[in-house]
Design an enzyme around this catalytic site. Sequence first.
Site, short mmCIF file in Angstrom:
data_model
loop_
_atom_site.label_atom_id
_atom_site.label_comp_id
_atom_site.label_asym_id
_atom_site.label_seq_id
_atom_site.Cartn_x
_atom_site.Cartn_y
_atom_site.Cartn_z
N TYR A 196 14.48 -5.05 15.31
CA TYR A 196 14.40 -5.01 13.85
C TYR A 196 15.60 -5.73 13.22
O TYR A 196 15.46 -6.51 12.27
CB TYR A 196 14.36 -3.55 13.40
CG TYR A 196 14.07 -3.32 11.94
CD1 TYR A 196 12.78 -3.48 11.43
CD2 TYR A 196 15.07 -2.91 11.07
CE1 TYR A 196 12.50 -3.25 10.10
CE2 TYR A 196 14.81 -2.68 9.74
CZ TYR A 196 13.52 -2.84 9.25
OH TYR A 196 13.25 -2.61 7.93
N ASN A 249 7.55 -8.34 1.51
CA ASN A 249 7.99 -6.98 1.83
C ASN A 249 7.38 -6.44 3.12
O ASN A 249 7.98 -5.58 3.76
CB ASN A 249 7.62 -6.05 0.66
CG ASN A 249 7.74 -4.59 1.02
OD1 ASN A 249 8.82 -4.04 1.13
ND2 ASN A 249 6.59 -3.94 1.22
N LYS A 291 15.39 -9.03 10.80
CA LYS A 291 15.90 -8.94 9.43
C LYS A 291 17.10 -9.86 9.21
O LYS A 291 17.29 -10.37 8.10
CB LYS A 291 16.26 -7.49 9.11
CG LYS A 291 15.05 -6.55 9.02
CD LYS A 291 14.09 -6.98 7.91
CE LYS A 291 12.98 -5.97 7.68
NZ LYS A 291 12.08 -6.37 6.57
N ALA A 293 17.37 -8.11 14.56
CA ALA A 293 17.23 -9.54 14.81
C ALA A 293 16.29 -10.18 13.79
O ALA A 293 16.58 -11.24 13.22
CB ALA A 293 16.71 -9.78 16.23
N SER A 310 17.33 -5.89 5.37
CA SER A 310 17.72 -4.51 5.60
C SER A 310 19.21 -4.46 5.89
O SER A 310 19.80 -5.46 6.32
CB SER A 310 16.95 -3.93 6.79
OG SER A 310 17.52 -2.71 7.23
N SER A 336 0.81 -1.23 0.00
CA SER A 336 0.00 0.00 0.00
C SER A 336 0.84 1.27 0.00
O SER A 336 0.36 2.35 -0.31
CB SER A 336 -0.94 0.02 1.22
OG SER A 336 -0.18 0.10 2.42
#
Length: 243
Positions: free
Chosen positions: A155, A89, A159, A157, A142, A13
Amino acid sequence: MNKNKSVLVTGSSRGIGKAIAFFLAKEGYDIILHGRQLNDQLSSVRDQIVDLGCKVRVLNFDVADRGQTRQVIEADMAEHGAYYGVICNAGIARDNAFPAMPEEDWDAVIHTNLDAFYNVLNPVIMPMVRRRSPGRIITLSSVSGIMGNRGQVNYSAAKAGIIGATKALAIELAKRNITVNCIAPGLIQTDMIESAPIDEALQLIPMRRAGEPEEVAALASFLLSDMAGYITRQVISINGGML
């Protein structure tokens, strides 16, 4: 043109997911958009793709809800057939110094970003295999998942886990002619970086600028293409030389 090649793009979106969906639609893929709810943003993306004369449909589920995700995806495949490609994603960030991080922020980031790998991909793998045709899976990690980042222990961890899972799944599916690769963006110009210390981050980037979502979308498009058929189990960074 990519006739009858359908691609599911989760979290489409806004931001990178939206850019990927538009880019792929223009490349001729049939697009399956995704969001937790059919809100104004997602409806706008759908309508704009329709205006391009491209095929598009929308799925609504929470990637952290395993049962709901499986139910919606399996129903869609039962009606429309297995996917050619899946781009994982969808994700969230809840940044905080680790000693001050509430447990709900740890859980939310891990469940939404890492558990979604299983929740989205497990239902689609065997139908993709049974197609007996090439397929493509792309995950989004990332730069934080590679090098770690202050204030993003949760985050980073999640990724980093996506990278490991992607590499392992790539081995399992290689003989099936289904490639599995990971894109690891750095600082990309989306609303997720609005509260980030941009000036400080730019000092770490040799190109001294943030990337554009369309640049990530172009990479995803290449990895989906026939020409990328011998590329699998790779983590491809797109970060302006940050590492």
